[in-house]
Scaffold this motif. Structure first.
Motif, mmCIF file in Angstrom:
data_model
loop_
_atom_site.group_PDB
_atom_site.id
_atom_site.type_symbol
_atom_site.label_atom_id
_atom_site.label_comp_id
_atom_site.label_asym_id
_atom_site.label_seq_id
_atom_site.Cartn_x
_atom_site.Cartn_y
_atom_site.Cartn_z
ATOM 1 N N VAL A 79 0.864 -1.101 -0.008
ATOM 2 C CA VAL A 79 -0.005 0.018 0.062
ATOM 3 C C VAL A 79 1.020 1.319 0.074
ATOM 4 N N LEU A 80 2.045 1.275 0.652
ATOM 5 C CA LEU A 80 2.761 2.494 1.014
ATOM 6 C C LEU A 80 3.303 2.410 -0.695
ATOM 7 N N LYS A 81 3.992 1.332 -1.285
ATOM 8 C CA LYS A 81 4.558 1.774 -2.541
ATOM 9 C C LYS A 81 3.590 2.269 -3.719
ATOM 10 N N MET A 82 2.187 1.824 -3.435
ATOM 11 C CA MET A 82 1.225 2.424 -4.433
ATOM 12 C C MET A 82 1.112 3.769 -4.094
ATOM 13 N N LYS A 83 0.968 4.204 -2.838
ATOM 14 C CA LYS A 83 0.794 5.721 -2.542
ATOM 15 C C LYS A 83 2.133 6.305 -3.160
ATOM 16 N N ILE A 84 3.278 5.934 -2.900
ATOM 17 C CA ILE A 84 4.264 6.605 -3.495
ATOM 18 C C ILE A 84 4.597 6.585 -4.990
ATOM 19 N N ILE A 113 -6.463 1.872 -4.248
ATOM 20 C CA ILE A 113 -5.711 1.362 -2.938
ATOM 21 C C ILE A 113 -6.617 0.619 -1.987
ATOM 22 N N LYS A 114 -7.708 1.525 -1.984
ATOM 23 C CA LYS A 114 -8.633 1.048 -0.694
ATOM 24 C C LYS A 114 -9.547 -0.218 -1.337
ATOM 25 N N ASP A 121 -4.120 5.780 -7.505
ATOM 26 C CA ASP A 121 -5.049 6.358 -6.883
ATOM 27 C C ASP A 121 -5.848 5.938 -5.594
ATOM 28 N N SER A 122 -5.947 6.437 -4.650
ATOM 29 C CA SER A 122 -6.565 6.095 -3.328
ATOM 30 C C SER A 122 -7.608 5.237 -3.349
ATOM 31 N N GLY A 178 1.902 6.711 -6.978
ATOM 32 C CA GLY A 178 0.605 7.514 -7.350
ATOM 33 C C GLY A 178 -0.550 6.719 -7.987
#
Length: 267
Positions: free
Chosen positions: A238-243, A251-252, A247-248, A245
Motif C-alpha cells: 500500500v505504501l509503494k502504491m501511494k508513493i 488502493i482502498k 489512486d487512493s 501515484g
C-alpha cells in the motif's frame, strides 16, 4: 487494511501484534502442515484453526477470520466430502452461536485448487467448489509456483465445466496471480489474489499490475506461512502504491473493500 490470505498456525504470537498495528483483520486458511494420513488429520487441522488460532490472534489484537478446505497437497486417502460438508456447516453454526457478540468466523472454503493437476486433485477441487456453492461461501483457489500458467488454465477449465451458478464466479478468488496469469482471469467474473511474498510478487510487481488493470476484483495478501514471508506485505505494498501515484480509491479497493465485500466481513 485486510490481509486476505495467511496461514496463522505457522506464525508466532509476535507476528499477530505487529500485524494488528496495521491491519483491520486477516483471513487464515487451511493448508498442508502435516502428512494427510486420514480425514482425522484434516479434522484436527480444522479444529486447530477454529478453536486455537482465532483466540491466539485475538489475544494479540488481531481480528481473524477463517476459510476451511482441503488443500491439494493435503488430500487424504480416505477423503470424505460429506465429512467436509458437515464440518463447514458446523463452522457456520459456530458463527451463529456467536452472532450476539457480532462475531463471525467461517467466511469461505479454502485453500482449495490444484498443484499437479492429477485426476484426484481435480475431483477433490470439483467437489469443494460444489460445496462452496451449496453453502453460499466464497472459494479461495490455490495456484502453484510451478507450471502456474498451465495449471491456471486447467483450473479455469474445471470451473467452467461444472456449470456453476453465474454469480458463483463473483465469489471465487484465484490466488497467487502473476502478470502472466492475470490476463487469463481478467475477462471472467472471478477475483484475483496478488500475493506479496519473496518467492511470488514484490510490492512493485503488484503496483505494476494494478496500474495496468485498476483495482476492480483484486485482493492483496502476504500468504504469511512457514515459507519465507513478509507479514507486513500488505501495508508495505500500500505504501509503494501511494508513493507511485496509484489512486487512493483503487488502493482502498484492493487492500480493504474487495475482501470485505467478497467475504462479507463486518470490518
Amino acid at each position: 487494511m485486510i490481509d486476505s490470505h495467511i496461514h496463522s498456525d505457522t506464525r508466532p504470537y509476535e507476528d499477530f501484534e505487529n500485524m494488528a498495528m496495521y491491519l483491520d483483520c486477516a483471513i487464515t486458511l487451511a493448508h498442508d502442515p502435516l502428512k494427510p494420513y486420514s480425514m482425522d488429520v484434516i479434522r484436527a487441522h480444522f479444529d486447530r484453526i477454529i478453536y486455537n488460532e482465532i483466540e491466539r490472534a485475538n489475544k494479540n489484537g488481531l481480528k481473524l477470520f477463517v476459510c476451511l478446505g482441503i488443500h491439494p497437497r493435503m488430500i487424504p486417502p480416505d477423503v470424505n466430502y460429506n465429512m467436509l460438508r458437515e464440518y463447514l456447516k458446523r463452522g457456520i453454526k459456530y458463527n451463529k452461536k456467536n452472532i450476539n457478540k457480532n462475531e463471525k468466523y467461517i467466511v469461505g472454503v479454502g485453500e482449495i485448487g490444484l498443484e499437479k493437476c492429477t485426476r484426484e486433485e481435480i475431483e477433490v477441487f470439483e467437489e469443494q467448489l460444489i460445496i462452496a456453492q451449496e453453502l453460499n461461501l466464497p472459494a479461495v483457489v490455490h495456484t502453484p509456483r510451478r507450471n502456474k500458467k498451465e495449471t491456471t488454465k486447467t483450473i479455469l477449465e474445471v470451473i467452467n465445466s461444472l456449470g456453476l451458478h453465474k454469480d458463483t464466479e463473483k465469489h471465487m478468488i484465484i490466488e497467487h496471480c502473476t502478470k502472466e496469469t492475470v490476463p487469463m482471469i481478467y475477462d471472467t467474473n472471478m477475483n484475483m489474489g496478488l500475493t506479496v511474498q519473496p518467492s511470488k510478487l514484490t510490492p512493485m510487481d503488484a503496483v505494476k499490475i494494478v496500474k495496468e488493470y485498476g483495482g476492480e476484483r483484486f485482493l492483496l495478501n502476504s500468504d504469511s506461512s512457514s515459507a519465507p514471508s513478509n507479514i507486513l506485505g500488505v501495508p508495505k505494498t500500500v505504501l509503494k502504491m501511494k508513493i507511485n501515484g496509484v489512486d487512493s480509491n483503487i488502493i482502498k479497493m484492493i487492500s480493504h473493500n474487495n475482501a470485505k465485500n467478497i467475504f462479507r466481513l463486518d470490518v
